[in-house]
Design a protein around this motif. Structure first.
Motif, short mmCIF file in Angstrom:
data_model
loop_
_atom_site.label_atom_id
_atom_site.label_comp_id
_atom_site.label_asym_id
_atom_site.label_seq_id
_atom_site.Cartn_x
_atom_site.Cartn_y
_atom_site.Cartn_z
N ALA A 89 0.83 -1.21 0.00
CA ALA A 89 0.00 0.00 0.00
C ALA A 89 0.86 1.25 0.00
O ALA A 89 0.57 2.24 -0.69
N LYS A 90 1.94 1.23 0.78
CA LYS A 90 2.81 2.40 0.86
C LYS A 90 3.61 2.60 -0.42
O LYS A 90 3.91 3.73 -0.81
N VAL A 105 -1.53 -4.53 -7.12
CA VAL A 105 -1.74 -4.42 -5.67
C VAL A 105 -3.19 -4.70 -5.31
O VAL A 105 -3.48 -5.44 -4.36
N PHE A 106 -4.12 -4.13 -6.07
CA PHE A 106 -5.54 -4.35 -5.79
C PHE A 106 -5.92 -5.82 -5.98
O PHE A 106 -6.77 -6.34 -5.25
N THR A 113 -9.68 -10.39 0.79
CA THR A 113 -10.87 -9.78 1.39
C THR A 113 -11.81 -10.83 1.99
O THR A 113 -12.67 -10.49 2.80
N ASP A 114 -11.65 -12.08 1.60
CA ASP A 114 -12.44 -13.15 2.20
C ASP A 114 -11.54 -14.24 2.79
O ASP A 114 -11.91 -15.41 2.85
N ALA A 124 -6.38 -6.09 4.31
CA ALA A 124 -6.55 -5.95 2.87
C ALA A 124 -7.71 -5.02 2.53
O ALA A 124 -7.60 -4.15 1.66
N CYS A 125 -8.83 -5.19 3.24
CA CYS A 125 -10.01 -4.34 2.99
C CYS A 125 -9.73 -2.88 3.32
O CYS A 125 -10.08 -1.97 2.55
#
Length: 205
Positions: A89-90, A105-106, A113-114, A124-125
């Motif tokens: 993220a950074k 990254v996404f 997310t699950d 992650a979310c």
């Protein structure tokens, strides 16, 4: 490499000057290109590249930094993966207009997310939401972490143990008193000298 060691490395680099942070970022990234990198080295690398990788963006672009860290992601524990998600993220924060980096990254965030691991799932979310909120939000919330206290808990523990060792090896105080009614101490023995005791005057001769 014990956890205490890599914690200490992180503290030293975080509290160091810019030149050392830049050197550490470059060195750890090079080390992580080795397929035999130890997991604690991946932890150190994830933290340092995430926090200070911007110092080497001119020689190693953010996308390349992500690629190097990502090669370790599949083989490390969830604890280390959590550190790497922060780092990703950074890294993305520094190059938000790079569509290819953002997609990579996404895609990774979406994968967790699950996740059955609630820590990874939440991280992650939240990280994806922060990045999607825009530069103002992500730059504020994912800013570089502050320096640690100058004296770490590890250093305090080491110093306490050193003092305890020195105390055990320090010779006991040796005090002789030749005056009636005063205490005298030889080793650990203490008694009150009586006025009727014969004074030891040898030391005054």
């Amino acid at each position: 490499v014990s956890d205490d060691i890599w914690f200490r490395v992180i503290q030293i680099v975080t509290n160091a000057d810019t030149a050392l942070k830049r050197y550490a970022s470059s060195t750890v990234l090079e080390a992580l290109e080795s397929p035999a990198a130890h997991e604690n080295a991946v932890k150190i690398g994830g933290y340092i590249i995430g926090e200070f990788g911007f110092l080497i963006d001119d020689e190693t672009p953010p996308e390349r930094q992500f690629e190097v860290l990502h090669t370790k992601f599949a083989t490390v524990t969830n604890t280390t993966r959590a550190i790497l998600l922060n780092a990703f993220a950074k890294i993305l924060k520094r190059d938000l207009n790079n569509r290819r980096l953002q997609q990579a990254v996404f895609k990774l965030f979406d994968k967790f997310t699950d996740s059955m691991d609630t820590e990874l799932q939440q991280r992650a979310c939240e990280l994806k939401a922060l990045v999607q909120a825009g530069p103002g939000v992500v730059n504020f919330t994912l800013s570089t972490l502050p320096e640690f206290e100058r004296q770490s808990s590890l250093l305090k523990l080491i110093e306490e143990r050193q003092r305890a060792t020195e105390d055990r090896h320090r010779p006991d105080d040796h005090v002789d008193s030749t005056l009636p009614g005063e205490e005298w101490r030889v080793g650990a023995s203490v008694r009150r000298q009586s006025a009727f005791d014969k004074p030891d005057v040898s030391s005054s001769l």
